[in-house]
Design a protein around this motif. Structure first.
Motif, PDB file in Angstrom:
ATOM      1  N   ALA A   8       0.845  -1.194   0.000  1.00  0.00           N
ATOM      2  CA  ALA A   8       0.000   0.000   0.000  1.00  0.00           C
ATOM      3  C   ALA A   8       0.881   1.246   0.000  1.00  0.00           C
TER       4      ALA A   8
ATOM      5  N   ARG B 239       1.151   5.148   0.800  1.00  0.00           N
ATOM      6  CA  ARG B 239       0.478   6.129   1.631  1.00  0.00           C
ATOM      7  C   ARG B 239       1.171   7.486   1.480  1.00  0.00           C
TER       8      ARG B 239
ATOM      9  N   LYS C  97       0.959  10.391  -5.345  1.00  0.00           N
ATOM     10  CA  LYS C  97       0.860   8.934  -5.259  1.00  0.00           C
ATOM     11  C   LYS C  97       0.283   8.359  -6.551  1.00  0.00           C
TER      12      LYS C  97
ATOM     13  N   ASP D 231      -6.695   2.591   6.122  1.00  0.00           N
ATOM     14  CA  ASP D 231      -5.736   1.635   6.658  1.00  0.00           C
ATOM     15  C   ASP D 231      -5.475   0.558   5.623  1.00  0.00           C
ATOM     16  N   PRO D 232      -4.242   0.140   5.459  1.00  0.00           N
ATOM     17  CA  PRO D 232      -3.946  -0.873   4.439  1.00  0.00           C
ATOM     18  C   PRO D 232      -4.633  -2.188   4.769  1.00  0.00           C
TER      19      PRO D 232
ATOM     20  N   TRP E 210      -0.830  -6.386   4.034  1.00  0.00           N
ATOM     21  CA  TRP E 210      -0.193  -5.534   3.033  1.00  0.00           C
ATOM     22  C   TRP E 210       0.832  -4.638   3.725  1.00  0.00           C
ATOM     23  N   ARG E 211       2.063  -4.605   3.193  1.00  0.00           N
ATOM     24  CA  ARG E 211       3.082  -3.712   3.720  1.00  0.00           C
ATOM     25  C   ARG E 211       2.834  -2.296   3.217  1.00  0.00           C
ATOM     26  N   THR E 212       3.291  -1.311   3.985  1.00  0.00           N
ATOM     27  CA  THR E 212       3.073   0.096   3.644  1.00  0.00           C
ATOM     28  C   THR E 212       4.394   0.777   3.269  1.00  0.00           C
TER      29      THR E 212
ATOM     30  N   THR F  54       5.633   4.783   2.274  1.00  0.00           N
ATOM     31  CA  THR F  54       5.133   6.158   2.373  1.00  0.00           C
ATOM     32  C   THR F  54       5.978   7.084   1.521  1.00  0.00           C
TER      33      THR F  54
END
Length: 549
Positions: A372, A374, A381, A536-537, A541-543, A545
Motif C-alpha cells: 500500500a 500512503r 501517489k 488503513d492498508p 499488506w506492507r506500507t 510512504t
C-alpha cells in the motif's frame, strides 16, 4: 505508432509553421515536381504569348500578312502545355494535401495516446477535440495551395520578368520596381492578419469547448437550474466568435484589394508607357505587346499567393497547438524487456515528472508482494502509478527486476501492467464488451471466472441479458463498488503481472471497502500489486510512504 522525439537544440523563438507543419515525410518530391511543372507551364505561357503577339502584330501592321502556320502551332502548343501543367499541379497538390493531413492526424492521435490523460491533465478535452476536428479543414489548404503556391509564384514571376526584360527592358524595369512594392504591401497587411487569425481561433475553441461542456453536463445544469445562465454564456461566446471571424474576413478583403490595386495600377502604367513609346516610334509592336500580355502573368501568381497566405494563417494556430503537444514530456522509450513473472520493483527518490509533484518514494517491492502506498493528498501517489506504467516520465531511479524503467519498451511493458483508476471508465456497452477491452479473445467462461474472483458474478447474472446487459453511459446500472469490481475483473483478465490500484475504495463505505480489499488480495495472488489508499492498508499488506522534500 508514430514516434515523436523532441530535438535538443539551443532555445530559440519557435517557428509555428516551419516546424510542425513541414514535418510530414515525402513533402520534398511532390513540391519539387510541382515546381518543375510550374517552370514548364511558365515557359509554355511565355512561348504562347510571344508567338501570339507576333501573329497579332503581323495582322495589324501596314504590310499585313497571314499568320505563319508554325507560329500558330507554337502558340497552341504553349497554351496546351500551360493547361496540362496547371491541371497536373492541381492534382498533385490535392494528393499532397491528402497525404500530409492524414499523416498529421495520425501523428496527433499517436501523440495523444502516447501522452495519455495524466500528461494531458492540464488541457481541456474540448480543446483537443476541436484541434482534432479542425485539423483537416485548416491544414488541407496550407498543403494544397500555400506550400506549392510559394514556389509557383516565384517561378512564374521570375520567368515573366526575365522574358519581359528580354522583350522590352523598359517594361521589365517597371515590373522590377512595382513587384517588390506589392510584396511589401502584402507583408504589412499580413501583420494585422496574424493577430486577427489567432483571436478568431481562440474564440472558436472557446465556443466549441463551452458547447461540448454544455452537452456533457446538461443533466447537472438542468438539475440546478443553470441552463439559462449557461445559454447566455453561449450566446455571448457565439457573438465574440462572429465578430472575430468578420474581422479576419475584413483583413482578407483588404489584402485582396491591395493586390488587385497594385496589379491593376502596374498594368495600367505599363500599358500607358508602351502606348506612348509606340506612338512616338520608339518601340516595336510585337515585343511590347508580348511584354504587356506577360504583365498579368507576373502579378497573377503573387496575387494568388496573397490569397493563399490566409490559408497558412488559418493553419498557424493549429501549428502552435501541435508544437505545444510536442513539448509535453513523455516517458522515455526503451528497447528492453523486464524479466518474466511478477516483477520486483525498486524505487530511489522516485516521483512522476509532473508540475506540483514533489514527494518521492524510496523502497523495494518484492516479486508478488502486495504493498500500500500512503502519503498526504496531492503529493503524487497516483502520478507515481502512472509513471510506473510509463504513461508519464519520472525522476529518480525506478528499476523493474533490475532493469531501469526508462529502458523498457513501452508497448511490451504496457501488456504486463494493469491500472485500475480511482474513477474507472466504463463504456456505454454490454458487460462483455467492457470486460473484453482487456482481453478481446476471452471466451464467456473466462469472463465468468474473472467475475467470480471479484464477487460480481451474482450481480451480473441478475441483470437482464447477463453478459449482454447494457451498462449505460459511465456504467450507470452499477453502484460505485460494483463499478470498481468490474474494473478489477477487467484488469485480472488482462493477465498483467503488475496491478496498479489507485484509490479503488475512495468512494465506498467502510464495510464495502474491506470486502473489496479482501477480494483484491485474493484475486491478485501471484501478482505484484501496488494500492494507493488513504484508508488503513488491508491486512497483510506492507506500507510504503512517499516522503516530502
Amino acid at each position: 505508432m508514430v514516434s515523436i522525439t523532441p530535438r535538443m537544440t539551443r532555445p530559440r523563438p519557435p517557428d509555428p509553421l516551419q516546424r510542425p507543419l513541414n514535418t510530414p515525410p515525402g513533402l520534398g518530391r511532390p513540391l519539387a515536381l510541382g515546381a518543375a511543372l510550374s517552370l514548364l507551364g511558365a515557359l509554355g505561357t511565355a512561348l504562347a504569348f510571344v508567338l501570339a503577339a507576333r501573329i497579332i502584330a503581323g495582322v495589324l501592321t501596314p504590310t499585313a500578312r497571314l499568320p505563319d502556320i508554325g507560329e500558330v502551332l507554337g502558340a497552341a502548343l504553349g497554351l496546351g502545355v500551360r493547361a496540362l501543367t496547371g491541371a497536373a499541379r492541381e492534382a498533385l497538390s490535392a494528393r499532397l494535401a491528402a497525404h500530409a493531413t492524414a499523416w498529421q492526424r495520425a501523428r496527433l492521435t499517436a501523440r495523444l495516446l502516447a501522452l495519455g490523460p495524466v500528461a494531458l491533465a492540464g488541457r481541456r478535452a474540448a480543446d483537443l477535440v476541436t484541434l482534432s476536428s479542425d485539423l483537416g479543414p485548416r491544414l488541407a489548404p496550407y498543403y494544397a495551395r500555400f506550400l506549392p503556391g510559394r514556389a509557383h509564384a516565384v517561378i512564374c514571376a521570375l520567368v515573366a520578368l526575365g522574358v519581359t526584360a528580354w522583350l522590352d527592358p523598359a517594361t521589365g524595369t517597371l515590373l522590377l520596381v512595382t513587384g517588390p512594392l506589392t510584396v511589401v504591401f502584402l507583408y504589412l497587411v499580413g501583420l494585422a492578419t496574424h493577430a486577427a487569425t489567432q483571436a478568431q481561433w481562440t474564440r472558436h475553441t472557446r465556443l466549441a469547448g463551452r458547447l461540448l461542456t454544455l452537452t456533457r453536463h446538461l443533466p447537472t445544469l438542468h438539475a440546478f437550474g443553470a441552463v439559462p445562465t449557461y445559454r447566455d454564456v453561449l450566446v455571448r461566446s457565439a457573438g465574440a466568435h462572429r465578430e472575430a471571424t468578420l474581422r479576419v474576413l475584413r483583413v482578407a478583403f483588404l489584402s485582396g484589394f491591395v493586390m488587385e490595386f497594385a496589379a491593376t495600377l502596374a498594368t495600367a502604367l505599363v500599358a500607358v508607357w508602351i502606348g506612348v513609346r509606340l506612338f512616338g516610334g520608339e518601340a516595336t509592336l510585337a515585343p511590347t505587346l508580348a511584354a504587356l500580355m506577360l504583365v498579368p502573368e507576373f502579378f497573377g501568381p503573387l496575387r494568388q499567393l496573397g490569397a493563399d497566405r490566409h490559408a497558412a494563417l488559418d493553419a498557424e494556430p493549429l501549428a502552435r497547438d501541435l508544437a505545444a503537444l510536442d513539448a509535453v514530456p513523455g516517458a522515455p522509450e526503451g528497447t528492453r524487456d523486464a524479466p518474466p513473472g511478477a516483477p520486483e520493483l525498486t524505487f530511489h527518490g522516485a516521483r512522476a515528472d509532473l508540475p506540483g509533484v514533489t514527494a518521492t518514494l524510496t523502497g523495494t517491492v518484492a516479486s508478488g508482494e502486495h504493498v500500500a502506498l500512503r502519503g498526504p493528498s496531492g503529493v503524487g501517489k497516483s502520478a507515481l502509478l502512472h509513471a510506473l506504467g510509463k504513461y508519464v516520465a519520472h525522476t529518480g531511479q525506478v528499476t523493474v527486476g533490475g532493469v531501469a524503467l526508462d529502458d523498457l519498451n513501452a508497448d511490451r511493458w504496457a501488456r504486463r501492467v494493469a491500472l485500475v483508476p480511482q474513477a474507472p471508465r466504463l463504456l456505454a456497452a454490454s458487460v462483455r464488451d467492457n470486460l473484453r477491452l482487456a482481453a478481446p479473445d476471452a471466451d464467456d467462461d473466462s469472463l465468468w471466472t474473472a467475475l467470480r474472483e471479484v464477487g460480481l458474478d451474482g450481480v451480473i447474472a441478475a441483470l437482464p441479458g447477463t453478459l449482454d446487459a447494457l451498462l449505460g453511459e459511465g456504467g450507470t446500472r452499477l453502484s460505485g463498488g460494483e463499478t470498481a469490481r468490474l474494473a478489477l475483473a477487467r484488469a485480472l483478465l488482462s493477465g498483467a503481472d503488475l496491478l496498479l490500484l489507485d484509490e479503488v475504495t475512495a468512494h465506498l463505505d467502510g464495510d464495502t471497502a474491506r470486502d473489496l480489499h479482501v477480494l483484491i488480495g485474493r484475486a491478485a495472488r501471484g501478482r505484484t500489486a501496488l494500492l494507493v489508499t488513504h484508508r488503513d492498508p488491508p491486512p497483510g499488506w506492507r506500507t510504503l510512504t512517499l516522503e516530502a522534500p
